[in-house]
Design a protein around this motif. Sequence first.
Motif, PDB file in Angstrom:
ATOM      1  N   VAL A 189       0.837  -1.201   0.000  1.00  0.00           N
ATOM      2  CA  VAL A 189       0.000   0.000   0.000  1.00  0.00           C
ATOM      3  C   VAL A 189       0.873   1.253   0.000  1.00  0.00           C
ATOM      4  N   GLY A 190       1.882   1.275   0.874  1.00  0.00           N
ATOM      5  CA  GLY A 190       2.785   2.416   0.918  1.00  0.00           C
ATOM      6  C   GLY A 190       3.495   2.640  -0.400  1.00  0.00           C
ATOM      7  N   ASN A 191       3.919   1.563  -1.038  1.00  0.00           N
ATOM      8  CA  ASN A 191       4.593   1.693  -2.334  1.00  0.00           C
ATOM      9  C   ASN A 191       3.661   2.253  -3.394  1.00  0.00           C
ATOM     10  N   ASN A 192       2.395   1.858  -3.351  1.00  0.00           N
ATOM     11  CA  ASN A 192       1.449   2.367  -4.341  1.00  0.00           C
ATOM     12  C   ASN A 192       1.159   3.852  -4.127  1.00  0.00           C
ATOM     13  N   LEU A 193       1.113   4.294  -2.881  1.00  0.00           N
ATOM     14  CA  LEU A 193       0.969   5.728  -2.629  1.00  0.00           C
ATOM     15  C   LEU A 193       2.193   6.489  -3.140  1.00  0.00           C
ATOM     16  N   THR A 194       3.367   5.923  -2.932  1.00  0.00           N
ATOM     17  CA  THR A 194       4.587   6.542  -3.447  1.00  0.00           C
ATOM     18  C   THR A 194       4.530   6.642  -4.968  1.00  0.00           C
ATOM     19  N   LEU A 195       4.087   5.580  -5.622  1.00  0.00           N
ATOM     20  CA  LEU A 195       3.928   5.594  -7.082  1.00  0.00           C
ATOM     21  C   LEU A 195       2.971   6.691  -7.517  1.00  0.00           C
ATOM     22  N   LEU A 196       1.855   6.804  -6.796  1.00  0.00           N
ATOM     23  CA  LEU A 196       0.854   7.816  -7.134  1.00  0.00           C
ATOM     24  C   LEU A 196       1.465   9.205  -7.118  1.00  0.00           C
ATOM     25  N   PHE A 197       2.242   9.522  -6.096  1.00  0.00           N
ATOM     26  CA  PHE A 197       2.826  10.855  -5.981  1.00  0.00           C
ATOM     27  C   PHE A 197       3.936  11.066  -7.008  1.00  0.00           C
ATOM     28  N   LEU A 198       4.730  10.031  -7.271  1.00  0.00           N
ATOM     29  CA  LEU A 198       5.820  10.160  -8.234  1.00  0.00           C
ATOM     30  C   LEU A 198       5.303  10.364  -9.654  1.00  0.00           C
ATOM     31  N   THR A 199       4.151   9.801  -9.955  1.00  0.00           N
ATOM     32  CA  THR A 199       3.621   9.891 -11.316  1.00  0.00           C
ATOM     33  C   THR A 199       2.662  11.063 -11.492  1.00  0.00           C
ATOM     34  N   GLY A 200       2.362  11.776 -10.409  1.00  0.00           N
ATOM     35  CA  GLY A 200       1.447  12.907 -10.499  1.00  0.00           C
ATOM     36  C   GLY A 200       2.179  14.225 -10.339  1.00  0.00           C
ATOM     37  N   ASN A 201       1.473  15.191  -9.811  1.00  0.00           N
ATOM     38  CA  ASN A 201       2.058  16.525  -9.640  1.00  0.00           C
ATOM     39  C   ASN A 201       2.525  16.752  -8.213  1.00  0.00           C
ATOM     40  N   ARG A 202       2.815  15.656  -7.519  1.00  0.00           N
ATOM     41  CA  ARG A 202       3.276  15.743  -6.120  1.00  0.00           C
ATOM     42  C   ARG A 202       4.593  14.975  -5.963  1.00  0.00           C
ATOM     43  N   ARG A 203       5.473  15.199  -6.914  1.00  0.00           N
ATOM     44  CA  ARG A 203       6.726  14.452  -6.927  1.00  0.00           C
ATOM     45  C   ARG A 203       7.555  14.653  -5.660  1.00  0.00           C
ATOM     46  N   PRO A 204       7.666  15.873  -5.099  1.00  0.00           N
ATOM     47  CA  PRO A 204       8.451  16.006  -3.860  1.00  0.00           C
ATOM     48  C   PRO A 204       7.943  15.110  -2.730  1.00  0.00           C
ATOM     49  N   GLU A 205       6.617  14.980  -2.626  1.00  0.00           N
ATOM     50  CA  GLU A 205       6.064  14.091  -1.607  1.00  0.00           C
ATOM     51  C   GLU A 205       6.424  12.639  -1.898  1.00  0.00           C
ATOM     52  N   GLY A 206       6.387  12.285  -3.188  1.00  0.00           N
ATOM     53  CA  GLY A 206       6.766  10.937  -3.572  1.00  0.00           C
ATOM     54  C   GLY A 206       8.232  10.660  -3.283  1.00  0.00           C
ATOM     55  N   GLU A 207       9.100  11.635  -3.561  1.00  0.00           N
ATOM     56  CA  GLU A 207      10.529  11.467  -3.303  1.00  0.00           C
ATOM     57  C   GLU A 207      10.795  11.334  -1.797  1.00  0.00           C
ATOM     58  N   ALA A 208      10.035  12.081  -1.001  1.00  0.00           N
ATOM     59  CA  ALA A 208      10.203  11.993   0.453  1.00  0.00           C
ATOM     60  C   ALA A 208       9.817  10.604   0.959  1.00  0.00           C
ATOM     61  N   ARG A 209       8.728  10.078   0.437  1.00  0.00           N
ATOM     62  CA  ARG A 209       8.324   8.726   0.828  1.00  0.00           C
ATOM     63  C   ARG A 209       9.351   7.706   0.338  1.00  0.00           C
ATOM     64  N   LEU A 210       9.850   7.904  -0.856  1.00  0.00           N
ATOM     65  CA  LEU A 210      10.829   6.981  -1.426  1.00  0.00           C
ATOM     66  C   LEU A 210      12.103   6.948  -0.579  1.00  0.00           C
ATOM     67  N   ALA A 211      12.499   8.104  -0.081  1.00  0.00           N
ATOM     68  CA  ALA A 211      13.729   8.188   0.717  1.00  0.00           C
ATOM     69  C   ALA A 211      13.614   7.410   2.021  1.00  0.00           C
ATOM     70  N   ARG A 212      12.385   7.165   2.472  1.00  0.00           N
ATOM     71  CA  ARG A 212      12.196   6.431   3.728  1.00  0.00           C
ATOM     72  C   ARG A 212      12.267   4.922   3.536  1.00  0.00           C
ATOM     73  N   ILE A 213      12.373   4.472   2.289  1.00  0.00           N
ATOM     74  CA  ILE A 213      12.473   3.040   2.015  1.00  0.00           C
ATOM     75  C   ILE A 213      13.938   2.632   2.110  1.00  0.00           C
ATOM     76  N   ALA A 214      14.239   1.739   3.023  1.00  0.00           N
ATOM     77  CA  ALA A 214      15.638   1.396   3.301  1.00  0.00           C
ATOM     78  C   ALA A 214      16.286   0.578   2.190  1.00  0.00           C
ATOM     79  N   ASP A 215      15.522  -0.283   1.554  1.00  0.00           N
ATOM     80  CA  ASP A 215      16.084  -1.195   0.552  1.00  0.00           C
ATOM     81  C   ASP A 215      16.316  -0.466  -0.772  1.00  0.00           C
ATOM     82  N   PRO A 216      17.566  -0.322  -1.217  1.00  0.00           N
ATOM     83  CA  PRO A 216      17.828   0.387  -2.478  1.00  0.00           C
ATOM     84  C   PRO A 216      17.232  -0.317  -3.690  1.00  0.00           C
TER      85      PRO A 216
END
Length: 226
Positions: A179-206
């Motif tokens: 679920v968290g990954n899908n929310l990150t995808l939603l923000f990265l693919t929309g007009n809320r990329r900074p929010e998506g990048e912030a969520r992405l940065a919290r994912i430990a696994d590169p």
Amino acid sequence: MMKRLSILAVLAALGGCTEGGDLGTLFGSSLASDNRGSDSERDLYLDVIAGLNQRGLYHASLAHLDEYTRRHRATERSQLLRADALASVGQREEATRLYRELLAGGSAAAAQNGLGRVAALAGDWPEAATSFQEAVARDPTNVRYLNNLGYAYLRAGDARQAEFRLRQAEELEPQNIEVGNNLTLLFLTGNRRPEGEARLARIADPNARQAIRRQAQTIAQGGPGS
């Protein structure tokens, strides 16, 4: 006896079902010797098959479902497991037929979710969203159905509904990674990329971060989804 041992071997591969107990007592002699078996034995066999589906061993699952039906009879649960496996190995017409047969029974929500999966596998995201919505209507707090619906809305281009459903899923089950990954995808693919990048940065696994970036690029380019 060999049948019983083969089933127990599957249980062992799935990590076992007891602690400090004898796996040999789980099914008892009836499963090996006749077609009756207790309700608990039949349910346990279906639990094993469900575990195979969860691990992606769909062909093995179908073989065991054939054995289950030979020994007992098809049930709503066994037919649902069969439809799920068939959809996953590309036999979508047969899976669709089984899901539709289940719509009138107690597995209607799961069957609608299955129809959504079939549509998603075909790349028909509006149809997938319609089926997932029916599943959610029947089981409103099911996180898996909400997540599927949110992702289908994302792929269909309805960001508002996608966020609403994914937020519901996240609040119901905050630790759900998918679920968290899908929310990150939603923000990265929309007009809320900074929010998506912030969520992405919290994912430990590169590797996970890279996979999400690749899928975001695929979605942004209008490519097929998973």
